[in-house]
Design a protein around this motif. Structure first.
Motif, short mmCIF file in Angstrom:
data_model
loop_
_atom_site.label_atom_id
_atom_site.label_comp_id
_atom_site.label_asym_id
_atom_site.label_seq_id
_atom_site.Cartn_x
_atom_site.Cartn_y
_atom_site.Cartn_z
N HIS A 98 0.58 2.77 5.00
CA HIS A 98 -0.41 1.68 5.04
C HIS A 98 0.72 0.40 3.73
CE1 HIS A 98 -2.65 -1.51 5.93
NE2 HIS A 98 -2.30 -1.97 4.91
N GLN A 99 0.82 1.21 3.11
CA GLN A 99 1.63 -0.15 1.59
C GLN A 99 2.89 -0.05 1.80
OE1 GLN A 99 -1.51 -1.76 0.20
NE2 GLN A 99 0.12 -1.22 -1.74
N ILE A 100 3.51 0.92 2.25
CA ILE A 100 4.75 0.62 2.59
C ILE A 100 4.94 0.02 3.78
CG2 ILE A 100 7.03 1.72 3.91
CD1 ILE A 100 6.49 3.81 2.16
N TYR A 101 4.28 0.19 5.14
CA TYR A 101 4.06 -1.26 6.19
C TYR A 101 3.86 -2.28 5.22
CZ TYR A 101 3.36 -3.54 9.70
OH TYR A 101 2.97 -4.74 10.72
N SER A 102 2.16 -2.28 4.64
CA SER A 102 1.95 -3.90 4.15
C SER A 102 2.48 -4.30 3.00
CB SER A 102 0.40 -4.30 4.17
OG SER A 102 0.68 -2.84 2.73
N THR A 103 2.59 -4.21 2.05
CA THR A 103 3.87 -4.72 0.93
C THR A 103 5.27 -4.81 0.60
OG1 THR A 103 4.17 -2.85 -0.78
CG2 THR A 103 1.46 -3.99 -0.60
N LEU A 104 5.33 -3.41 1.84
CA LEU A 104 7.62 -3.66 2.27
C LEU A 104 8.14 -4.39 3.13
CD1 LEU A 104 7.74 -0.56 0.13
CD2 LEU A 104 7.89 -2.36 -1.57
N TYR A 105 7.13 -3.72 4.46
CA TYR A 105 8.07 -3.53 5.50
C TYR A 105 7.63 -5.52 6.21
CZ TYR A 105 9.54 -3.97 9.79
OH TYR A 105 9.82 -3.75 11.44
N VAL A 106 6.49 -5.36 5.67
CA VAL A 106 6.08 -7.33 6.37
C VAL A 106 6.92 -8.10 5.44
CG1 VAL A 106 3.71 -8.52 6.43
CG2 VAL A 106 4.13 -6.69 7.21
N GLU A 107 6.39 -7.96 4.00
CA GLU A 107 7.40 -8.62 2.90
C GLU A 107 8.31 -8.88 2.74
OE1 GLU A 107 5.71 -11.03 0.89
OE2 GLU A 107 3.86 -10.28 2.45
N TYR A 108 9.46 -7.74 3.13
CA TYR A 108 10.46 -7.60 3.26
C TYR A 108 11.94 -8.06 4.51
CZ TYR A 108 9.96 -7.23 -1.47
OH TYR A 108 9.69 -6.99 -2.97
N PHE A 126 14.29 -4.63 1.13
CA PHE A 126 13.47 -4.13 1.02
C PHE A 126 14.32 -2.12 0.72
CE2 PHE A 126 12.73 -0.83 3.80
CZ PHE A 126 11.52 -0.34 4.51
N SER A 127 15.66 -1.98 0.54
CA SER A 127 15.84 -0.46 0.63
C SER A 127 15.07 -0.05 -1.21
CB SER A 127 17.18 -0.45 0.55
OG SER A 127 17.68 -0.30 2.35
N THR A 128 15.84 -1.43 -2.14
CA THR A 128 15.76 -0.56 -3.67
C THR A 128 13.99 -0.93 -3.25
OG1 THR A 128 17.55 -1.94 -3.63
CG2 THR A 128 16.31 -1.74 -5.84
N ARG A 129 13.49 -1.58 -2.92
CA ARG A 129 12.06 -1.55 -3.92
C ARG A 129 11.53 -0.76 -2.89
NH1 ARG A 129 9.93 -6.25 -5.58
NH2 ARG A 129 12.05 -7.60 -6.80
N LEU A 130 11.70 0.12 -1.66
CA LEU A 130 11.16 1.48 -0.81
C LEU A 130 11.20 2.79 -1.84
CD1 LEU A 130 9.48 3.11 1.36
CD2 LEU A 130 11.75 3.17 2.50
N ASP A 131 13.13 2.44 -2.34
CA ASP A 131 12.85 3.66 -3.05
C ASP A 131 12.63 3.72 -4.22
OD1 ASP A 131 14.83 5.97 -4.13
OD2 ASP A 131 15.84 4.82 -5.29
N LEU A 132 12.04 2.34 -5.15
CA LEU A 132 11.28 2.58 -6.34
C LEU A 132 9.63 3.01 -6.23
CD1 LEU A 132 13.14 -0.59 -7.85
CD2 LEU A 132 12.97 1.48 -8.80
N TYR A 133 9.55 2.61 -5.55
CA TYR A 133 8.23 2.25 -4.93
C TYR A 133 7.99 4.36 -4.53
CZ TYR A 133 3.60 2.42 -2.35
OH TYR A 133 2.19 3.01 -2.16
N ILE A 134 9.20 5.01 -3.92
CA ILE A 134 8.21 6.62 -3.59
C ILE A 134 8.39 6.97 -5.13
CG2 ILE A 134 10.15 8.07 -2.68
CD1 ILE A 134 8.12 6.59 -0.43
#
Length: 150
Positions: A98-108, A126-134
């Motif tokens: 849900h965080q990936i969706y709401s804070t990364l997908y929606v924002e970026y 988006f790809s960079t932020r997702l990688d950092l988040y994971i």
């Protein structure tokens, strides 16, 4: 514990994004075939769960596991599906997806006028932020890290 890979599908079954961190075995088929198999399996499992459940399945299914990995599933009201495969020791990751969706997908992606919804995600941010988040997840083990692919 570790994250193997992550898929993001739209409501029509198109794979919008694929990321890979610690996947030890490849499927031996093209990525496009793999995406179709994954989406078909999700469609079938969702259908099976909704028909067989003795209770209302408002959330659908959240996870399933084999003897080798655990699949975590999150679907939004708009039909975006986020799937993360991990090892067996990772607890339910609904809140993380849900965080990936709401804070990364929606924002970026959603708020980015340069990103066309329904097309493969082309945002490097988006790809960079997702990688950092994971990589920052408490169960992501950097000792097991080998690659990241988009």
């Amino acid at each position: 514990m570790t994250v193997h890979n992550l898929y993001i599908f739209d409501r029509n079954g198109s794979c919008l994004h694929y990321g890979e961190w610690n996947r030890k075995k490849q499927a031996g088929i093209s990525k496009e075939e793999e995406f179709k198999l994954m989406y078909g399996m999700l469609f079938s499992i969702r259908s099976f769960c909704s028909k067989m459940s003795p209770l209302d399945m408002k959330d659908g299914f959240l996870t399933f596991q084999t003897s080798k990995y655990k699949l975590h599933y999150y679907e939004t009201a708009t039909g975006i599906k986020i799937i993360m495969n991990t090892d067996l020791g990772v607890p339910n990751a609904k809140d993380i997806l849900h965080q990936i969706y709401s804070t990364l997908y929606v924002e970026y992606i959603v708020k980015n006028p340069l990103c066309v919804l329904g097309e493969q995600l082309s945002s490097d941010l988006f790809s960079t932020r997702l990688d950092l988040y994971i990589r920052a997840l408490p169960f992501f083990s950097p000792a097991l890290h080998n690659t990241h692919t988009q």
